[in-house]
Design a protein around this motif. Structure first.
Motif, PDB file in Angstrom:
ATOM      1  N   THR A  36       1.168  -1.026   0.045  1.00 38.89           N
ATOM      2  CA  THR A  36      -0.188  -0.525   0.245  1.00 38.89           C
ATOM      3  C   THR A  36       0.908   1.313  -0.077  1.00 38.89           C
ATOM      4  N   LEU A  37       0.199   2.286  -0.573  1.00 41.80           N
ATOM      5  CA  LEU A  37       0.927   3.517  -0.633  1.00 41.80           C
ATOM      6  C   LEU A  37       0.281   4.689   0.335  1.00 41.80           C
ATOM      7  N   SER A  38       0.574   5.807   0.618  1.00 42.04           N
ATOM      8  CA  SER A  38      -0.241   6.319   1.610  1.00 42.04           C
ATOM      9  C   SER A  38      -0.867   7.879   0.375  1.00 42.04           C
ATOM     10  N   SER A  39      -1.618   8.909   0.903  1.00 46.35           N
ATOM     11  CA  SER A  39      -1.970   9.727  -0.077  1.00 46.35           C
ATOM     12  C   SER A  39      -1.553  10.424  -0.667  1.00 46.35           C
ATOM     13  N   LYS A  40      -0.385  10.784   0.061  1.00 46.53           N
ATOM     14  CA  LYS A  40       0.573  11.561  -0.324  1.00 46.53           C
ATOM     15  C   LYS A  40       1.329  10.543  -1.581  1.00 46.53           C
ATOM     16  N   ASP A  41       1.635   9.895  -1.195  1.00 48.27           N
ATOM     17  CA  ASP A  41       2.390   9.234  -2.821  1.00 48.27           C
ATOM     18  C   ASP A  41       1.073   8.990  -4.011  1.00 48.27           C
ATOM     19  N   LYS A  97      -8.193  11.175  -4.081  1.00 53.65           N
ATOM     20  CA  LYS A  97      -7.838  11.252  -2.350  1.00 53.65           C
ATOM     21  C   LYS A  97      -9.019  10.102  -1.171  1.00 53.65           C
ATOM     22  N   ARG A 156      -7.385   6.228  -3.960  1.00 50.81           N
ATOM     23  CA  ARG A 156      -6.526   6.661  -4.473  1.00 50.81           C
ATOM     24  C   ARG A 156      -5.226   6.526  -3.349  1.00 50.81           C
ATOM     25  N   PRO A 190      -3.604  -0.259  -4.201  1.00 50.73           N
ATOM     26  CA  PRO A 190      -3.366  -1.131  -2.872  1.00 50.73           C
ATOM     27  C   PRO A 190      -2.376  -2.615  -4.401  1.00 50.73           C
ATOM     28  N   GLU A 221       2.000   4.468  -9.651  1.00 50.19           N
ATOM     29  CA  GLU A 221       1.547   4.512  -8.731  1.00 50.19           C
ATOM     30  C   GLU A 221       2.498   2.456  -8.100  1.00 50.19           C
ATOM     31  N   GLN A 229       4.826   0.801  -6.487  1.00 50.02           N
ATOM     32  CA  GLN A 229       4.916  -0.713  -5.051  1.00 50.02           C
ATOM     33  C   GLN A 229       6.096  -1.602  -5.663  1.00 50.02           C
TER      34      GLN A 229
END
Length: 430
Positions: A5-10, A71, A75, A78, A241, A245
Protein backbone atom coordinates in the motif's frame (compact mmCIF):
# COMPACT_ATOMS: atom_id res chain seq x y z
CA UNK A 1 5.09 -9.16 0.94
CA UNK A 2 1.45 -9.92 0.10
CA UNK A 3 -0.08 -6.43 0.03
CA UNK A 4 1.73 -3.23 -0.91
CA UNK A 5 0.00 0.00 0.00
CA UNK A 6 0.96 3.63 -0.49
CA UNK A 7 -0.18 6.64 1.53
CA UNK A 8 -2.32 9.46 0.12
CA UNK A 9 0.81 11.61 -0.17
CA UNK A 10 2.02 9.12 -2.79
CA UNK A 11 -0.80 9.95 -5.21
CA UNK A 12 1.02 11.04 -8.38
CA UNK A 13 1.20 14.80 -8.84
CA UNK A 14 1.65 14.51 -12.60
CA UNK A 15 0.29 12.26 -15.35
CA UNK A 16 2.83 10.63 -17.68
CA UNK A 17 2.37 11.37 -21.39
CA UNK A 18 3.92 8.63 -23.52
CA UNK A 19 3.52 10.83 -26.62
CA UNK A 20 6.82 12.42 -25.57
CA UNK A 21 8.70 9.12 -25.80
CA UNK A 22 7.21 7.19 -28.72
CA UNK A 23 9.72 5.40 -31.00
CA UNK A 24 8.07 7.04 -34.05
CA UNK A 25 5.75 10.00 -34.46
CA UNK A 26 2.08 9.36 -33.73
CA UNK A 27 -0.04 9.82 -36.92
CA UNK A 28 -2.23 12.90 -36.53
CA UNK A 29 -6.06 12.74 -36.56
CA UNK A 30 -7.66 13.46 -39.93
CA UNK A 31 -11.08 14.02 -41.46
CA UNK A 32 -12.97 13.34 -44.67
CA UNK A 33 -12.93 15.98 -47.43
CA UNK A 34 -16.57 16.83 -46.93
CA UNK A 35 -16.57 16.33 -43.14
CA UNK A 36 -16.23 18.68 -40.18
CA UNK A 37 -14.97 16.04 -37.76
CA UNK A 38 -11.95 18.02 -36.53
CA UNK A 39 -14.02 21.19 -36.32
CA UNK A 40 -16.49 19.40 -34.05
CA UNK A 41 -13.89 18.75 -31.36
CA UNK A 42 -13.94 22.20 -29.67
CA UNK A 43 -17.74 21.98 -29.59
CA UNK A 44 -17.80 18.73 -27.63
CA UNK A 45 -14.56 18.60 -25.60
CA UNK A 46 -13.24 20.89 -22.87
CA UNK A 47 -10.21 23.10 -23.48
CA UNK A 48 -8.29 21.16 -20.84
CA UNK A 49 -8.63 17.72 -22.41
CA UNK A 50 -8.13 19.02 -25.97
CA UNK A 51 -4.80 20.52 -24.94
CA UNK A 52 -3.82 17.19 -23.36
CA UNK A 53 -4.99 15.27 -26.42
CA UNK A 54 -2.51 17.10 -28.63
CA UNK A 55 0.28 17.53 -26.09
CA UNK A 56 3.75 16.00 -26.40
CA UNK A 57 4.90 17.21 -22.97
CA UNK A 58 6.23 14.28 -20.95
CA UNK A 59 4.61 15.27 -17.65
CA UNK A 60 1.27 17.05 -17.22
CA UNK A 61 0.34 18.36 -13.79
CA UNK A 62 -2.71 16.85 -12.09
CA UNK A 63 -4.85 19.71 -10.71
CA UNK A 64 -4.96 19.76 -6.92
CA UNK A 65 -8.77 19.58 -7.09
CA UNK A 66 -8.53 16.29 -9.02
CA UNK A 67 -5.90 14.90 -6.63
CA UNK A 68 -8.20 15.75 -3.74
CA UNK A 69 -10.98 13.65 -5.27
CA UNK A 70 -8.47 10.86 -6.07
CA UNK A 71 -7.78 10.76 -2.33
CA UNK A 72 -11.52 10.66 -1.55
CA UNK A 73 -12.04 7.62 -3.82
CA UNK A 74 -9.21 5.64 -2.24
CA UNK A 75 -6.15 6.29 -4.38
CA UNK A 76 -3.49 5.02 -4.33
CA UNK A 77 -4.95 1.56 -4.93
CA UNK A 78 -3.25 -1.50 -3.38
CA UNK A 79 -1.02 -4.03 -5.12
CA UNK A 80 -1.61 -7.64 -4.02
CA UNK A 81 0.50 -10.77 -4.37
CA UNK A 82 -1.65 -13.64 -5.69
CA UNK A 83 -0.10 -16.37 -3.53
CA UNK A 84 -3.27 -18.49 -3.63
CA UNK A 85 -3.21 -18.51 -7.42
CA UNK A 86 0.55 -19.19 -7.44
CA UNK A 87 0.02 -22.23 -5.21
CA UNK A 88 -2.87 -23.48 -7.36
CA UNK A 89 -0.80 -23.18 -10.54
CA UNK A 90 2.30 -24.58 -8.81
CA UNK A 91 4.39 -21.98 -10.57
CA UNK A 92 7.74 -20.45 -9.60
CA UNK A 93 6.47 -17.12 -10.95
CA UNK A 94 5.35 -14.34 -8.63
CA UNK A 95 1.94 -12.98 -9.62
CA UNK A 96 0.85 -9.50 -8.56
CA UNK A 97 -2.44 -7.77 -9.26
CA UNK A 98 -3.20 -4.03 -9.08
CA UNK A 99 -6.60 -3.56 -7.42
CA UNK A 100 -8.44 -0.94 -9.49
CA UNK A 101 -11.70 -2.59 -8.40
CA UNK A 102 -11.39 -0.92 -4.97
CA UNK A 103 -12.75 2.39 -6.33
CA UNK A 104 -16.36 3.29 -5.35
CA UNK A 105 -17.66 2.30 -8.79
CA UNK A 106 -15.60 -0.90 -8.96
CA UNK A 107 -13.16 -0.12 -11.76
CA UNK A 108 -10.36 2.11 -13.06
CA UNK A 109 -12.77 4.39 -14.90
CA UNK A 110 -13.05 7.06 -12.19
CA UNK A 111 -9.42 8.06 -12.79
CA UNK A 112 -10.40 9.83 -16.00
CA UNK A 113 -14.08 10.52 -15.25
CA UNK A 114 -13.09 12.86 -12.41
CA UNK A 115 -10.54 14.67 -14.57
CA UNK A 116 -12.87 15.07 -17.55
CA UNK A 117 -15.75 16.31 -15.40
CA UNK A 118 -13.39 18.78 -13.68
CA UNK A 119 -12.22 20.33 -16.96
CA UNK A 120 -15.78 20.47 -18.34
CA UNK A 121 -17.04 22.17 -15.18
CA UNK A 122 -14.18 24.65 -15.46
CA UNK A 123 -15.45 25.57 -18.95
CA UNK A 124 -18.91 26.23 -17.54
CA UNK A 125 -20.91 23.44 -19.19
CA UNK A 126 -23.84 21.92 -17.34
CA UNK A 127 -24.07 18.39 -18.77
CA UNK A 128 -21.86 15.61 -20.10
CA UNK A 129 -23.03 12.98 -22.59
CA UNK A 130 -21.31 9.65 -23.05
CA UNK A 131 -21.58 6.03 -24.14
CA UNK A 132 -21.06 2.90 -22.07
CA UNK A 133 -20.75 -0.80 -22.83
CA UNK A 134 -20.80 -2.92 -19.69
CA UNK A 135 -21.71 0.16 -17.66
CA UNK A 136 -18.49 0.74 -15.71
CA UNK A 137 -17.68 3.94 -17.59
CA UNK A 138 -21.21 5.27 -17.45
CA UNK A 139 -21.27 4.59 -13.71
CA UNK A 140 -17.96 6.40 -13.17
CA UNK A 141 -18.97 9.47 -15.17
CA UNK A 142 -22.38 9.60 -13.48
CA UNK A 143 -20.67 9.70 -10.08
CA UNK A 144 -18.07 12.24 -11.21
CA UNK A 145 -20.78 14.54 -12.58
CA UNK A 146 -22.83 14.13 -9.41
CA UNK A 147 -19.82 15.06 -7.26
CA UNK A 148 -19.19 18.18 -9.36
CA UNK A 149 -22.81 19.29 -9.69
CA UNK A 150 -23.34 18.43 -13.36
CA UNK A 151 -25.90 16.39 -15.28
CA UNK A 152 -24.92 13.18 -17.07
CA UNK A 153 -26.61 11.43 -20.01
CA UNK A 154 -25.45 7.88 -20.72
CA UNK A 155 -26.19 5.98 -23.94
CA UNK A 156 -25.77 2.34 -22.90
CA UNK A 157 -25.32 -0.40 -25.52
CA UNK A 158 -28.74 -2.07 -25.63
CA UNK A 159 -27.58 -5.66 -25.09
CA UNK A 160 -25.62 -4.58 -21.98
CA UNK A 161 -28.63 -2.54 -20.82
CA UNK A 162 -30.56 -5.82 -20.90
CA UNK A 163 -27.77 -8.07 -19.54
CA UNK A 164 -26.78 -5.81 -16.64
CA UNK A 165 -29.91 -4.09 -15.26
CA UNK A 166 -28.36 -3.23 -11.90
CA UNK A 167 -25.55 -1.26 -13.53
CA UNK A 168 -28.33 1.00 -14.81
CA UNK A 169 -29.64 1.24 -11.25
CA UNK A 170 -26.27 2.40 -9.91
CA UNK A 171 -26.03 5.09 -12.60
CA UNK A 172 -29.51 6.25 -11.63
CA UNK A 173 -28.50 6.39 -7.96
CA UNK A 174 -25.82 8.84 -9.10
CA UNK A 175 -28.50 10.79 -11.06
CA UNK A 176 -27.29 9.52 -14.44
CA UNK A 177 -29.92 9.49 -17.20
CA UNK A 178 -29.47 6.06 -18.82
CA UNK A 179 -30.78 5.47 -22.36
CA UNK A 180 -30.51 2.12 -24.20
CA UNK A 181 -28.71 2.56 -27.53
CA UNK A 182 -29.71 2.64 -30.35
CA UNK A 183 -32.46 4.96 -29.14
CA UNK A 184 -35.19 7.20 -30.54
CA UNK A 185 -33.55 10.22 -28.87
CA UNK A 186 -31.17 10.96 -31.76
CA UNK A 187 -31.39 11.08 -35.53
CA UNK A 188 -28.74 8.40 -35.90
CA UNK A 189 -30.40 6.14 -33.33
CA UNK A 190 -33.72 6.41 -35.15
CA UNK A 191 -31.98 5.54 -38.42
CA UNK A 192 -30.49 2.36 -36.93
CA UNK A 193 -33.83 1.33 -35.37
CA UNK A 194 -35.68 1.90 -38.65
CA UNK A 195 -33.32 -0.63 -40.27
CA UNK A 196 -33.43 -3.10 -37.36
CA UNK A 197 -35.86 -2.47 -34.45
CA UNK A 198 -34.11 -5.23 -32.44
CA UNK A 199 -30.55 -4.04 -33.01
CA UNK A 200 -28.34 -5.13 -30.04
CA UNK A 201 -26.32 -1.93 -30.21
CA UNK A 202 -22.59 -1.33 -30.33
CA UNK A 203 -20.18 1.08 -28.68
CA UNK A 204 -19.64 2.81 -32.02
CA UNK A 205 -23.38 3.52 -32.29
CA UNK A 206 -23.61 4.71 -28.68
CA UNK A 207 -20.66 7.07 -29.27
CA UNK A 208 -22.44 8.51 -32.33
CA UNK A 209 -25.62 9.13 -30.32
CA UNK A 210 -23.77 10.75 -27.42
CA UNK A 211 -21.79 13.01 -29.76
CA UNK A 212 -24.89 14.01 -31.72
CA UNK A 213 -26.62 14.89 -28.45
CA UNK A 214 -23.70 17.06 -27.31
CA UNK A 215 -23.37 18.82 -30.67
CA UNK A 216 -27.00 19.92 -30.44
CA UNK A 217 -26.69 21.39 -26.92
CA UNK A 218 -24.30 24.32 -26.39
CA UNK A 219 -24.38 23.67 -22.64
CA UNK A 220 -23.19 20.07 -23.01
CA UNK A 221 -19.87 18.37 -23.75
CA UNK A 222 -19.18 14.82 -24.81
CA UNK A 223 -16.93 12.58 -22.69
CA UNK A 224 -15.19 9.39 -23.86
CA UNK A 225 -14.19 6.58 -21.50
CA UNK A 226 -11.29 5.13 -23.48
CA UNK A 227 -9.38 5.28 -26.81
CA UNK A 228 -8.30 8.95 -26.85
CA UNK A 229 -4.85 10.12 -25.74
CA UNK A 230 -6.07 12.23 -22.82
CA UNK A 231 -8.05 9.29 -21.40
CA UNK A 232 -5.00 7.03 -21.38
CA UNK A 233 -2.97 9.92 -19.93
CA UNK A 234 -5.28 10.16 -16.91
CA UNK A 235 -5.06 6.41 -16.35
CA UNK A 236 -1.26 6.49 -15.95
CA UNK A 237 -1.79 7.01 -12.23
CA UNK A 238 -2.17 3.20 -12.24
CA UNK A 239 1.27 2.47 -13.67
CA UNK A 240 2.99 5.27 -11.75
CA UNK A 241 1.68 3.87 -8.46
CA UNK A 242 2.61 0.33 -9.49
CA UNK A 243 6.20 1.44 -10.17
CA UNK A 244 6.48 2.76 -6.61
CA UNK A 245 4.96 -0.42 -5.22
CA UNK A 246 7.36 -2.66 -7.14
CA UNK A 247 10.24 -0.54 -5.86
CA UNK A 248 9.05 -1.29 -2.33
CA UNK A 249 8.96 -5.00 -3.23
CA UNK A 250 12.45 -4.63 -4.69
CA UNK A 251 11.57 -6.27 -8.02
CA UNK A 252 11.22 -5.30 -11.68
CA UNK A 253 8.28 -6.62 -13.70
CA UNK A 254 8.95 -9.23 -16.38
CA UNK A 255 5.37 -9.36 -17.72
CA UNK A 256 2.51 -6.87 -17.42
CA UNK A 257 -0.93 -7.92 -18.66
CA UNK A 258 -4.16 -5.94 -19.00
CA UNK A 259 -7.34 -6.34 -21.02
CA UNK A 260 -8.05 -4.06 -23.99
CA UNK A 261 -11.26 -2.73 -25.50
CA UNK A 262 -10.33 0.83 -26.31
CA UNK A 263 -7.03 0.65 -24.43
CA UNK A 264 -7.39 2.88 -21.35
CA UNK A 265 -6.65 0.52 -18.47
CA UNK A 266 -3.94 -1.19 -20.52
CA UNK A 267 -2.23 2.08 -21.40
CA UNK A 268 -2.57 3.35 -17.85
CA UNK A 269 -0.95 0.23 -16.45
CA UNK A 270 1.95 -0.17 -18.90
CA UNK A 271 2.89 3.24 -20.34
CA UNK A 272 5.15 4.29 -17.43
CA UNK A 273 6.98 0.97 -17.81
CA UNK A 274 7.17 1.19 -21.62
CA UNK A 275 9.46 4.20 -21.27
CA UNK A 276 11.77 2.15 -19.04
CA UNK A 277 11.86 -0.58 -21.69
CA UNK A 278 12.64 1.95 -24.43
CA UNK A 279 15.43 3.31 -22.20
CA UNK A 280 16.64 -0.32 -21.68
CA UNK A 281 16.20 -0.07 -17.91
CA UNK A 282 13.94 -3.14 -17.79
CA UNK A 283 13.27 -6.15 -20.02
CA UNK A 284 9.50 -6.50 -19.73
CA UNK A 285 6.84 -8.06 -21.94
CA UNK A 286 3.57 -6.09 -22.29
CA UNK A 287 0.55 -8.18 -23.29
CA UNK A 288 -2.82 -6.77 -24.35
CA UNK A 289 -5.62 -9.32 -23.87
CA UNK A 290 -8.74 -8.98 -26.03
CA UNK A 291 -11.83 -11.10 -26.76
CA UNK A 292 -11.65 -13.57 -29.66
CA UNK A 293 -15.12 -12.32 -30.64
CA UNK A 294 -13.82 -8.77 -31.15
CA UNK A 295 -10.15 -9.27 -32.13
CA UNK A 296 -9.23 -5.68 -32.96
CA UNK A 297 -5.46 -5.97 -32.43
CA UNK A 298 -5.00 -9.56 -33.49
CA UNK A 299 -7.12 -9.51 -36.67
CA UNK A 300 -7.88 -5.86 -37.41
CA UNK A 301 -6.17 -3.61 -39.97
CA UNK A 302 -3.82 -0.77 -39.03
CA UNK A 303 -5.39 2.14 -40.87
CA UNK A 304 -7.37 5.36 -40.51
CA UNK A 305 -10.95 4.81 -39.35
CA UNK A 306 -13.73 6.56 -37.48
CA UNK A 307 -14.11 6.01 -33.75
CA UNK A 308 -17.89 5.86 -34.10
CA UNK A 309 -20.38 4.31 -36.50
CA UNK A 310 -21.90 7.51 -37.90
CA UNK A 311 -18.54 9.09 -38.75
CA UNK A 312 -18.83 12.09 -36.40
CA UNK A 313 -15.40 11.55 -34.86
CA UNK A 314 -12.10 12.36 -36.59
CA UNK A 315 -10.32 9.61 -38.48
CA UNK A 316 -7.68 7.99 -36.25
CA UNK A 317 -4.78 5.74 -37.26
CA UNK A 318 -5.48 2.56 -35.32
CA UNK A 319 -6.12 -1.14 -35.49
CA UNK A 320 -9.77 -1.53 -36.45
CA UNK A 321 -12.32 -4.11 -37.52
CA UNK A 322 -14.26 -1.38 -39.36
CA UNK A 323 -16.44 1.31 -37.75
CA UNK A 324 -19.62 -0.49 -38.86
CA UNK A 325 -18.56 -3.76 -37.18
CA UNK A 326 -21.15 -5.06 -34.68
CA UNK A 327 -19.48 -7.51 -32.29
CA UNK A 328 -21.25 -10.56 -30.85
CA UNK A 329 -23.07 -9.98 -27.56
CA UNK A 330 -20.45 -11.44 -25.23
CA UNK A 331 -20.62 -10.53 -21.54
CA UNK A 332 -17.42 -8.44 -21.61
CA UNK A 333 -19.34 -5.40 -22.84
CA UNK A 334 -16.45 -3.04 -22.12
CA UNK A 335 -14.31 -4.81 -24.74
CA UNK A 336 -16.87 -4.88 -27.57
CA UNK A 337 -15.33 -2.05 -29.59
CA UNK A 338 -14.26 -2.07 -33.22
CA UNK A 339 -11.15 0.12 -32.81
CA UNK A 340 -8.21 0.68 -30.50
CA UNK A 341 -6.34 3.60 -29.00
CA UNK A 342 -3.93 5.13 -31.52
CA UNK A 343 -1.19 5.03 -28.87
CA UNK A 344 -1.69 1.34 -28.10
CA UNK A 345 -2.04 0.56 -31.80
CA UNK A 346 1.27 2.27 -32.61
CA UNK A 347 3.09 0.35 -29.85
CA UNK A 348 1.67 -2.93 -31.17
CA UNK A 349 2.64 -1.99 -34.71
CA UNK A 350 6.18 -1.14 -33.56
CA UNK A 351 6.52 -4.46 -31.69
CA UNK A 352 6.69 -3.00 -28.16
CA UNK A 353 3.34 -4.51 -27.18
CA UNK A 354 2.06 -8.04 -27.86
CA UNK A 355 -1.64 -8.76 -28.40
CA UNK A 356 -3.48 -12.02 -27.68
CA UNK A 357 -7.14 -12.98 -27.97
CA UNK A 358 -9.12 -15.15 -25.56
CA UNK A 359 -12.39 -17.08 -25.93
CA UNK A 360 -15.34 -16.32 -23.65
CA UNK A 361 -15.49 -19.78 -22.08
CA UNK A 362 -11.80 -19.62 -21.16
CA UNK A 363 -12.05 -16.23 -19.51
CA UNK A 364 -14.90 -17.28 -17.23
CA UNK A 365 -13.01 -20.44 -16.31
CA UNK A 366 -10.01 -18.31 -15.39
CA UNK A 367 -12.21 -15.87 -13.50
CA UNK A 368 -13.78 -18.56 -11.33
CA UNK A 369 -10.34 -20.05 -10.64
CA UNK A 370 -9.03 -16.65 -9.59
CA UNK A 371 -12.05 -16.04 -7.36
CA UNK A 372 -11.59 -19.38 -5.59
CA UNK A 373 -7.88 -18.75 -5.07
CA UNK A 374 -7.91 -15.05 -4.18
CA UNK A 375 -11.49 -14.40 -3.05
CA UNK A 376 -12.18 -11.57 -5.52
CA UNK A 377 -14.65 -12.01 -8.38
CA UNK A 378 -13.21 -10.35 -11.52
CA UNK A 379 -15.20 -8.54 -14.18
CA UNK A 380 -15.43 -10.48 -17.47
CA UNK A 381 -13.16 -7.85 -19.02
CA UNK A 382 -10.54 -8.35 -16.31
CA UNK A 383 -10.76 -12.12 -16.77
CA UNK A 384 -9.06 -11.73 -20.16
CA UNK A 385 -5.95 -10.38 -18.44
CA UNK A 386 -6.14 -13.06 -15.76
CA UNK A 387 -6.28 -15.82 -18.38
CA UNK A 388 -3.13 -14.53 -20.10
CA UNK A 389 -1.41 -13.96 -16.77
CA UNK A 390 -2.14 -17.57 -15.81
CA UNK A 391 -0.81 -18.76 -19.16
CA UNK A 392 2.44 -16.88 -18.53
CA UNK A 393 2.71 -18.37 -15.03
CA UNK A 394 2.18 -21.88 -16.39
CA UNK A 395 4.91 -21.26 -18.97
CA UNK A 396 7.22 -20.40 -16.06
CA UNK A 397 6.27 -23.75 -14.53
CA UNK A 398 7.59 -25.45 -17.67
CA UNK A 399 10.80 -23.42 -17.87
CA UNK A 400 11.47 -22.97 -14.17
CA UNK A 401 11.79 -19.19 -14.60
CA UNK A 402 10.89 -17.04 -11.57
CA UNK A 403 9.29 -14.17 -13.44
CA UNK A 404 7.36 -11.27 -11.89
CA UNK A 405 3.94 -11.07 -13.54
CA UNK A 406 1.65 -8.08 -12.95
CA UNK A 407 -2.05 -8.24 -13.85
CA UNK A 408 -4.03 -5.01 -13.91
CA UNK A 409 -7.20 -6.00 -12.06
CA UNK A 410 -9.33 -3.41 -13.86
CA UNK A 411 -12.69 -4.15 -12.21
CA UNK A 412 -14.77 -6.51 -10.08
CA UNK A 413 -17.56 -8.71 -11.41
CA UNK A 414 -20.19 -8.44 -8.70
CA UNK A 415 -22.65 -6.97 -11.23
CA UNK A 416 -21.68 -9.49 -13.92
CA UNK A 417 -23.05 -12.57 -12.19
CA UNK A 418 -25.41 -13.43 -15.06
CA UNK A 419 -22.34 -14.32 -17.13
CA UNK A 420 -20.89 -16.43 -14.33
CA UNK A 421 -24.28 -18.11 -13.84
CA UNK A 422 -24.42 -18.99 -17.53
CA UNK A 423 -20.88 -20.38 -17.35
CA UNK A 424 -21.52 -22.48 -14.23
CA UNK A 425 -24.74 -23.91 -15.70
CA UNK A 426 -23.28 -24.64 -19.13
CA UNK A 427 -25.32 -22.00 -20.94
CA UNK A 428 -22.43 -19.81 -22.10
CA UNK A 429 -21.73 -19.64 -25.83
CA UNK A 430 -18.11 -19.34 -26.94
Amino acid sequence: MYKVTLSSKDIPKKWYNIAADLPVELPAPSQTEEGQQLGNLPKVFSKGVLEQEMSTERWIEIPKEVRKVYKMIGRPSPLFRATGLEDYLDTPAKIYYKREDTSPTGSHKLNTAIAQAYYAKKDGVERLTTETGAGQWGTALSLACSMLGMECTVYMVRVSFQQKPYRKTIMQIYDGDVIPSPSDKTEFGRKILSEDPNHPGALGIAISEAMEDALQDEKAYYSLGSVLNHVLLHQTVIGLETKKQMEIVGEDPDVIVACVGGGSNFGGAVFPFVKDKIDEKIDCKFIAAEPASCPTLTKGEYKYDFGDTAGLTPLLKMYTLGHDFVPPSVHAGGLRYHGMSSLVSLLVHEGLVEARSVKQGDIFKSGTTFAKCEGVVPAPETCHAIKIGMDEALECKKTGEEKNIIINFSGHGMLDLKGYDDFINGNLAD
